[in-house]
Design a protein around this motif. Structure first.
Motif, PDB file in Angstrom:
ATOM      1  N   THR A 129       1.166 -14.550   2.002  1.00  0.00           N
ATOM      2  CA  THR A 129       1.612 -14.872   3.364  1.00  0.00           C
ATOM      3  C   THR A 129       3.099 -14.586   3.507  1.00  0.00           C
ATOM      4  O   THR A 129       3.544 -14.017   4.510  1.00  0.00           O
ATOM      5  CB  THR A 129       1.322 -16.360   3.677  1.00  0.00           C
ATOM      6  N   LYS A 130       3.873 -14.934   2.480  1.00  0.00           N
ATOM      7  CA  LYS A 130       5.320 -14.697   2.513  1.00  0.00           C
ATOM      8  C   LYS A 130       5.643 -13.208   2.618  1.00  0.00           C
ATOM      9  O   LYS A 130       6.571 -12.804   3.322  1.00  0.00           O
ATOM     10  CB  LYS A 130       5.969 -15.305   1.265  1.00  0.00           C
ATOM     11  N   ALA A 131       4.867 -12.392   1.896  1.00  0.00           N
ATOM     12  CA  ALA A 131       5.076 -10.938   1.978  1.00  0.00           C
ATOM     13  C   ALA A 131       4.691 -10.423   3.375  1.00  0.00           C
ATOM     14  O   ALA A 131       5.354  -9.550   3.927  1.00  0.00           O
ATOM     15  CB  ALA A 131       4.268 -10.217   0.900  1.00  0.00           C
ATOM     16  N   ALA A 132       3.635 -10.984   3.961  1.00  0.00           N
ATOM     17  CA  ALA A 132       3.220 -10.579   5.309  1.00  0.00           C
ATOM     18  C   ALA A 132       4.287 -10.947   6.342  1.00  0.00           C
ATOM     19  O   ALA A 132       4.545 -10.179   7.273  1.00  0.00           O
ATOM     20  CB  ALA A 132       1.886 -11.220   5.673  1.00  0.00           C
ATOM     21  N   ILE A 133       4.922 -12.105   6.163  1.00  0.00           N
ATOM     22  CA  ILE A 133       5.996 -12.516   7.080  1.00  0.00           C
ATOM     23  C   ILE A 133       7.148 -11.512   6.977  1.00  0.00           C
ATOM     24  O   ILE A 133       7.718 -11.085   7.980  1.00  0.00           O
ATOM     25  CB  ILE A 133       6.488 -13.956   6.763  1.00  0.00           C
ATOM     26  N   TYR A 134       7.444 -11.107   5.759  1.00  0.00           N
ATOM     27  CA  TYR A 134       8.492 -10.080   5.565  1.00  0.00           C
ATOM     28  C   TYR A 134       8.134  -8.798   6.315  1.00  0.00           C
ATOM     29  O   TYR A 134       8.978  -8.157   6.934  1.00  0.00           O
ATOM     30  CB  TYR A 134       8.656  -9.802   4.073  1.00  0.00           C
ATOM     31  N   GLY A 135       6.862  -8.430   6.289  1.00  0.00           N
ATOM     32  CA  GLY A 135       6.407  -7.216   6.962  1.00  0.00           C
ATOM     33  C   GLY A 135       6.120  -7.407   8.447  1.00  0.00           C
ATOM     34  O   GLY A 135       5.621  -6.495   9.099  1.00  0.00           O
ATOM     35  N   HIS A 136       6.413  -8.622   8.996  1.00  0.00           N
ATOM     36  CA  HIS A 136       6.147  -8.928  10.410  1.00  0.00           C
ATOM     37  C   HIS A 136       4.690  -8.629  10.748  1.00  0.00           C
ATOM     38  O   HIS A 136       4.375  -8.126  11.822  1.00  0.00           O
ATOM     39  CB  HIS A 136       7.085  -8.142  11.337  1.00  0.00           C
TER      40      HIS A 136
END
Lengths: 407, 407
Positions: free
Chosen positions: A308-315
């Motif tokens: 989820t944290k990586a997805a937030i980084y990728g918007h």
């Protein structure tokens, strides 16, 4: 309650100092002192890690056994963790040197360290640092800010907060500072945080207030899931506001709790938002949960999920990962009943409902997720309790910082 | 026990096929079939995530209620998770189509999906895929390998294993394949794994063997701490080796368990080593622990620590992070008593002893940590139990893959 500028020197009678002692960093301040003109009642919470750094072991004893505390000596660069008996003796030597320099009792000195694990402190440089700190201590806000900068490691921003409340016609001030960027997943307390207040309050009641509050503030943040060996929160109250003593179950206690919560939450959020490599503060609000504990566990599972944290980084509005994290949190719920929303300054959209994706625009979701503060709202639709947790996105820079932190 | 080349078609009577069905990927196989000429007793373990993908719910029912299984239809690209009643009906339609095409009972068909969460399957393409799979199924090793390639998502390598044992003069073969690269932190079972065997064994004993073994194999790996919605291990035994039925507490059962363990451990390690973005397989062996459960918890805490994983990527002997992870694992121990070692093909060194750093060369440590398989040995010096866990390093590419997986 009024938010004001300042940190550990905001409250009456507190002074601070910073110095470049050359512990490990070069050409920057790396030692700080917090000093109170009068002895303070003390409260503290510490890491739950069974591997406890020497300063944690040292401070626990002071908090439990000393009637008062009056000074805290902090260094950045070396954590004094996994340093054995030698490391513990450096805590004792630090306290002794500070007590002599400040002409206060040796058991009124607390110590804290942050930085690399496993290296011994250069005690000679610590001792000369103490001398300079003592000579340079000042009560202005700038001194507090310098101290908050001196304790930074991989932090990119210094972190301070201060508020004022009225108690029986007297102005009571609380101020704090903290540091923390990696190895942040506090359990009982965060990396290093220091709160000072001029309130008149007993040690017992201060301890109660602190313990009640950390479960919803410092214990609700995570940068990387790693609970540090050094997590320490110290709260010092010197009584110089001269308010009538705050009593349990009184409106004054509520006001004090609210003020303490504001300081702790502000510092905790600053730590999460300044997580190593972070580009965004990632907040998860769980609402309508059957119990407070469930709400806390669910919120924390989401902000801890690497995917989820990586997805937030990728918007990227990859809500499946959020649902997945809720699902493995350990809390039992019906995935078909809950609802998910994204929100930020750019707007609010529903992303999941009735067991499937809601009808939303990916473009709008990306716009909402591109803000520096992003919130997921999880509506459990099964009760009245809520909790909020704070983390950050997972970025290339987190890997970069940690693949070779020691060199 | 003899290791042999092959995967799900290694055992007698098993066939496989792969086809490019255009589910989500283009120009590559994305559906696979495993088929047994004779009905098989079945065992399975599934994700502990309360958010269970439709195929998990479907297969759990088949494993629990059907006397036999005979075919597994797998697709990559879409996970059929968080897809509600519609998603579950696609499992039913898939099983129906496969049963008709293969002329077998509908409740002997299992299904599995892997890929993005929250999208619905294009059932028309699934059904045409099944037709081609049925026509193209073959019993050679190459067919098994093609199937293992067809189920890959972010995997970079296909993952197969096969062994042979002798049971009462008959050759019994076990073979398997799996996929898994991200959202890997199995709890009961891994992403998708399929093991076939021609052994004669009851459903009850097969189930027992599988349950006993996953706690030390698939449940001991982690790529990112995210327990997936789709984790599935299915084991099919068709009895075509014609050995006398394997009985509990017999030498034959031990031989079978050992063979199953070899397959499961090999597949689990391949998954960990091929974790998203990984450059190294990161193994942690805990020895001399007071209990097996403690050993497992400690080993898994180390391979799950983001900070340790980043240090492994940087070939940095940052043992403080390992000690920190052991410390917050939940297991109580005396940090002054334990010892830590790094080992790989390049050598072995002690890095921690008596509460402080051991006297080692950083240069040698970096050399050891630069191998593609790196092991940390944790000697608890407090018992006779041991456990091993497998993970991978945390790299830029993990972030890259997951910051925008869906596009």
């Amino acid at each position: 309650m009024k938010k004001i500028t300042g940190g550990v020197t905001a409250a009456k009678g507190f002074q601070a100092a910073a110095v470049a002692a050359g512990i490990k960093y070069k050409d920057r301040d790396d030692m700080a002192l917090i000093y109170s003109e009068k002895p303070c009642v003390l409260a503290g919470t510490f890491t739950s890690n069974v591997v406890k750094a020497a300063p944690v072991l040292f401070d626990k004893k002071v908090v439990e056994e000393s009637p008062y505390g009056q000074a805290v000596v902090i260094n950045a660069g070396i954590a004094n963790a996994c340093t054995g008996r030698e490391g513990f003796s450096y805590c004792e030597q630090t306290a002794k040197a500070a007590a002599e320099a400040l002409s206060i009792s040796e058991n009124a000195v607390l110590v804290a360290s942050t930085g690399v694990i496993g290296m011994q402190l250069p005690i000679d440089r610590i001792v000369s640092g103490i001398k300079k700190l003592t000579e340079g201590k000042q009560g202005d806000l700038e001194a507090g800010t310098r101290a908050s900068r001196a304790i930074m490691t991989t932090d990119t921003k210094n972190k301070e907060a201060a508020v004022q409340i009225e108690i029986s016609g007297r102005t009571v001030t609380l101020g704090g500072m903290c540091k923390g960027s990696g190895m942040i997943h506090p359990n009982m307390c965060t990396m290093l945080a220091f709160v000072t207040t001029d309130a008149v309050i007993s040690k017992e009641l201060l301890t109660k207030a602190v313990k009640e509050d950390v479960v919803d503030t410092f214990n609700m943040i995570s940068v990387d899931g790693d609970t540090s060996t050094n997590d320490t929160l110290l709260v010092l109250a010197n009584g110089m506001a001269e308010n009538p003593e705050i009593r349990e179950n009184s409106p004054e206690y509520e006001a004090f709790r609210e003020a303490l919560h504001e300081i702790n939450e502000t510092l905790a959020k600053k730590m999460a938002g300044d997580g190593e490599g972070a580009t965004a503060l990632f907040e998860t609000k769980v609402i309508h949960a059957p119990s407070k504990q469930d709400a806390r566990i669910l919120a924390k599972a989401v902000i801890c999920s690497s995917l989820t944290k990586a997805a937030i980084y990728g918007h990227d509005a990859n809500w499946g990962r959020i649902l997945c994290a809720l699902g493995y949190s350990g809390v039992i719920f019906d995935p078909e009943k809950i609802e998910l929303f994204f929100e930020s300054k750019a707007g609010r959209i529903q992303i999941y409902k009735d067991g499937v994706a809601a009808d939303y625009s990916e473009e709008e979701a990306t716009k909402i997720l591109s803000e520096p503060e992003v919130t997921v709202v999880v509506d459990m639709k099964n009760g009245e309790e809520s909790a909020t947790a704070w983390g950050c996105d997972l970025t290339y820079d987190y890997v970069k910082i940690n693949a070779d932190y020691r060199s």
